[in-house]
Design a protein around this motif. Structure first.
Motif, PDB file in Angstrom:
ATOM      1  N   GLY A  30      61.220  52.650  75.228  1.00  0.00           N
ATOM      2  CA  GLY A  30      62.099  52.419  76.351  1.00  0.00           C
ATOM      3  C   GLY A  30      61.598  52.995  77.653  1.00  0.00           C
ATOM      4  N   ALA A  31      62.497  53.010  78.635  1.00  0.00           N
ATOM      5  CA  ALA A  31      62.153  53.426  79.982  1.00  0.00           C
ATOM      6  C   ALA A  31      61.930  54.930  80.053  1.00  0.00           C
ATOM      7  N   PRO A  32      61.096  55.385  80.985  1.00  0.00           N
ATOM      8  CA  PRO A  32      60.887  56.828  81.138  1.00  0.00           C
ATOM      9  C   PRO A  32      62.162  57.528  81.605  1.00  0.00           C
ATOM     10  N   ARG A  33      62.239  58.823  81.318  1.00  0.00           N
ATOM     11  CA  ARG A  33      63.402  59.631  81.682  1.00  0.00           C
ATOM     12  C   ARG A  33      63.124  60.386  82.974  1.00  0.00           C
ATOM     13  N   ALA A  34      64.078  60.358  83.907  1.00  0.00           N
ATOM     14  CA  ALA A  34      63.927  61.049  85.183  1.00  0.00           C
ATOM     15  C   ALA A  34      64.501  62.458  85.102  1.00  0.00           C
ATOM     16  N   ILE A  35      63.767  63.440  85.658  1.00  0.00           N
ATOM     17  CA  ILE A  35      64.272  64.798  85.791  1.00  0.00           C
ATOM     18  C   ILE A  35      64.010  65.271  87.221  1.00  0.00           C
ATOM     19  N   TYR A  36      64.806  66.239  87.679  1.00  0.00           N
ATOM     20  CA  TYR A  36      64.753  66.674  89.078  1.00  0.00           C
ATOM     21  C   TYR A  36      64.767  68.185  89.172  1.00  0.00           C
ATOM     22  N   SER A  87      56.978  54.922  91.350  1.00  0.00           N
ATOM     23  CA  SER A  87      56.122  55.461  90.291  1.00  0.00           C
ATOM     24  C   SER A  87      56.655  55.248  88.875  1.00  0.00           C
ATOM     25  N   ARG A  88      57.852  54.724  88.751  1.00  0.00           N
ATOM     26  CA  ARG A  88      58.469  54.570  87.430  1.00  0.00           C
ATOM     27  C   ARG A  88      57.616  53.745  86.474  1.00  0.00           C
ATOM     28  N   ASP A  89      57.152  52.585  86.928  1.00  0.00           N
ATOM     29  CA  ASP A  89      56.383  51.701  86.047  1.00  0.00           C
ATOM     30  C   ASP A  89      55.063  52.339  85.630  1.00  0.00           C
ATOM     31  N   PHE A  90      54.453  53.137  86.513  1.00  0.00           N
ATOM     32  CA  PHE A  90      53.206  53.802  86.162  1.00  0.00           C
ATOM     33  C   PHE A  90      53.442  54.828  85.054  1.00  0.00           C
ATOM     34  N   ALA A  91      54.540  55.563  85.164  1.00  0.00           N
ATOM     35  CA  ALA A  91      54.871  56.539  84.126  1.00  0.00           C
ATOM     36  C   ALA A  91      55.093  55.857  82.784  1.00  0.00           C
ATOM     37  N   GLN A  92      55.613  54.641  82.827  1.00  0.00           N
ATOM     38  CA  GLN A  92      55.901  53.916  81.598  1.00  0.00           C
ATOM     39  C   GLN A  92      54.649  53.280  81.005  1.00  0.00           C
ATOM     40  N   ASN A  93      53.716  52.859  81.857  1.00  0.00           N
ATOM     41  CA  ASN A  93      52.599  52.047  81.380  1.00  0.00           C
ATOM     42  C   ASN A  93      51.249  52.752  81.330  1.00  0.00           C
ATOM     43  N   TRP A  94      51.077  53.828  82.063  1.00  0.00           N
ATOM     44  CA  TRP A  94      49.813  54.550  82.030  1.00  0.00           C
ATOM     45  C   TRP A  94      49.803  55.564  80.884  1.00  0.00           C
ATOM     46  N   VAL A 135      54.717  63.359  88.113  1.00  0.00           N
ATOM     47  CA  VAL A 135      55.505  64.129  89.073  1.00  0.00           C
ATOM     48  C   VAL A 135      55.440  63.410  90.417  1.00  0.00           C
ATOM     49  N   ALA A 136      56.603  63.117  90.988  1.00  0.00           N
ATOM     50  CA  ALA A 136      56.681  62.332  92.224  1.00  0.00           C
ATOM     51  C   ALA A 136      57.290  63.147  93.359  1.00  0.00           C
ATOM     52  N   GLU A 137      57.245  62.570  94.555  1.00  0.00           N
ATOM     53  CA  GLU A 137      57.863  63.128  95.754  1.00  0.00           C
ATOM     54  C   GLU A 137      57.459  64.597  95.975  1.00  0.00           C
ATOM     55  N   ASN A 138      56.144  64.834  95.836  1.00  0.00           N
ATOM     56  CA  ASN A 138      55.564  66.158  96.094  1.00  0.00           C
ATOM     57  C   ASN A 138      56.247  67.268  95.296  1.00  0.00           C
ATOM     58  N   GLY A 139      56.496  66.995  94.020  1.00  0.00           N
ATOM     59  CA  GLY A 139      56.992  68.032  93.125  1.00  0.00           C
ATOM     60  C   GLY A 139      58.487  68.064  92.930  1.00  0.00           C
ATOM     61  N   ALA A 140      59.249  67.211  93.613  1.00  0.00           N
ATOM     62  CA  ALA A 140      60.706  67.267  93.540  1.00  0.00           C
ATOM     63  C   ALA A 140      61.268  66.697  92.250  1.00  0.00           C
ATOM     64  N   ALA A 141      60.567  65.755  91.646  1.00  0.00           N
ATOM     65  CA  ALA A 141      61.116  65.018  90.518  1.00  0.00           C
ATOM     66  C   ALA A 141      59.985  64.519  89.630  1.00  0.00           C
ATOM     67  N   ALA A 142      60.351  64.040  88.453  1.00  0.00           N
ATOM     68  CA  ALA A 142      59.316  63.561  87.535  1.00  0.00           C
ATOM     69  C   ALA A 142      59.884  62.522  86.591  1.00  0.00           C
ATOM     70  N   TRP A 143      58.987  61.688  86.124  1.00  0.00           N
ATOM     71  CA  TRP A 143      59.283  60.753  85.047  1.00  0.00           C
ATOM     72  C   TRP A 143      58.626  61.262  83.768  1.00  0.00           C
ATOM     73  N   ILE A 144      59.374  61.227  82.660  1.00  0.00           N
ATOM     74  CA  ILE A 144      58.847  61.609  81.355  1.00  0.00           C
ATOM     75  C   ILE A 144      58.813  60.363  80.482  1.00  0.00           C
ATOM     76  N   PRO A 145      57.629  59.876  80.092  1.00  0.00           N
ATOM     77  CA  PRO A 145      57.569  58.687  79.237  1.00  0.00           C
ATOM     78  C   PRO A 145      58.321  58.895  77.926  1.00  0.00           C
ATOM     79  N   GLN A 146      58.929  57.846  77.442  1.00  0.00           N
ATOM     80  CA  GLN A 146      59.647  57.868  76.169  1.00  0.00           C
ATOM     81  C   GLN A 146      58.968  56.922  75.195  1.00  0.00           C
ATOM     82  N   ALA A 147      59.002  57.273  73.930  1.00  0.00           N
ATOM     83  CA  ALA A 147      58.306  56.474  72.910  1.00  0.00           C
ATOM     84  C   ALA A 147      58.817  55.036  72.886  1.00  0.00           C
TER      85      ALA A 147
END
Length: 262
Positions: free
Chosen positions: A87-93, A60-67, A73-85
Motif C-alpha cells: 500500500g501507500a507510504p505512511r506520513a510522519i511529521y 515526494s510521495r510516489d518516490f517513497a513508494q516506488n524507489w 525525508v521531505a521539506e528540509n526535515g519537517a516530515a517523512a514518508w515511510i514505505p509500507q510493504a
C-alpha cells in the motif's frame, strides 16, 4: 574536496546513505537509470538508503513508494514518508497538526509578501504539495538573479523563518528543523538509535548550499561534481567530490562505496 580515489575504508561497516534528490539523484528533473540502479545496489548490499529533500510531501510521495529506499525525508526535515510493504507510504511529521495549522497562515502571508516585493519572484510549481514551508523558484522554471535570491532570503529571515537555497528553490519555514535534524529524527524513528553515535558509518551526498549542514556533520560527505558552481558560496564543503555530475556522480560514488564495504 578530495577525489574519490582517496576514499578510505570506514572504521566499522557502513550503515547507510543519506542523499539529496534534485541535481544529485536527478538530471534535468528526472532520476536517471544509473542513479536508480545505484539506489537498488545499495539496498541489495544491506545498506539503509534515505533521500532528504527540500521538496514537498505531495511531490515526494510516489518516490517513497516506488524507489528502493527505507524512508524519504521531505521539506528540509519537517516530515517523512515511510514505505509500507503493501500500500501507500505512511506520513510522519516532526511538528504536531496544531502547530502546522498555526504556521500555515503565516507561511502564506510571507509568500505573498515575497512575490509582491521581490522583482520576478514566483512560487515554486510544486507549492500545492507543501505542508510546512514555502518555496520560491529561482532556477527550475524561472531565473532569479543573485540579488533577488538574497532579498527573498532576507525577507524570510526578517519574518522569523529559517531559509535555505537549494539548486532550484529558496525554501523558508517556521521551526528549528533542517536536513540534519531530519536525519537524526528519522534514524531514531525507524531504528531507535542515535545517529550521532554512528555518523562515521553513514555517507551523505549533495550538490548545493542547503547541504552544508550535512557536509559539516558527516565525516564521509560527498558532493556530485556540479557542486563546483556553488563552491565560492560554501562555508562547509563536502570532503569528497565525484568526477561526474548529478545522477552519474551518485552512481560513481555508489560503486566506490560498495568496493569498500567492511
Amino acid at each position: 574536496m578530495l577525489d574519490l580515489k582517496d576514499w578510505p575504508r570506514p572504521p566499522r561497516p557502513w550503515l547507510g546513505v543519506f542523499t539529496d534528490i534534485d541535481d544529485t539523484l536527478t538530471t534535468e528533473g528526472a532520476i536517471t537509470a544509473d542513479a536508480l540502479h545505484a539506489l537498488a545496489a545499495l539496498k541489495q548490499a544491506g545498506l539503509m538508503v534515505i533521500p532528504i529533500t527540500g521538496r514537498p510531501m505531495g511531490w515526494s510521495r510516489d518516490f517513497a513508494q516506488n524507489w528502493p529506499v527505507d524512508a524519504l525525508v521531505a521539506e528540509n526535515g519537517a516530515a517523512a514518508w515511510i514505505p509500507q510493504a503493501n500500500g501507500a507510504p505512511r506520513a510522519i511529521y516532526q511538528q504536531s497538526a496544531a502547530v502546522r495549522a498555526a504556521h500555515r497562515t503565516r507561511l502564506q502571508a510571507v509568500a505573498a509578501r515575497i512575490v509582491r516585493e521581490v522583482p520576478g519572484a514566483t512560487l515554486a510549481q510544486d507549492s500545492a504539495g507543501r505542508e510546512t514551508d514555502i518555496a520560491i523558484d529561482h532556477s527550475e522554471f524561472t531565473h532569479l538573479p543573485p540579488q533577488a535570491i538574497a532579498q527573498a532570503v532576507q525577507l524570510m529571515r526578517s519574518e522569523g523563518m529559517n531559509a535555505t537555497v537549494s539548486s532550484i528553490h529558496i525554501n523558508g519555514w517556521f521551526g528549528e528543523h533542517h536536513k540534519l535534524s531530519g536525519a537524526q529524527w528519522i534514524v531514531q524513528q525507524l531504528w531507535g538509535r542515535a545517529l550521532d553515535a554512528d555518523t562515521a558509518r553513514w555517507v551523505y551526498v549533495g550538490d548545493s548550499t542547503n547541504d552544508q549542514v550535512m557536509f559539516e556533520h558527516f565525516t564521509f560527505s560527498v558532493g556530485v561534481a556540479n557542486i563546483r558552481r556553488f563552491e565560492a558560496q560554501l562555508t562547509h564543503r563536502p570532503r569528497y567530490i565525484t568526477p561526474s555530475e548529478r545522477g552519474a556522480g551518485f552512481a560513481e560514488l555508489t560503486r566506490h562505496l560498495l568496493t569498500h564495504l567492511s
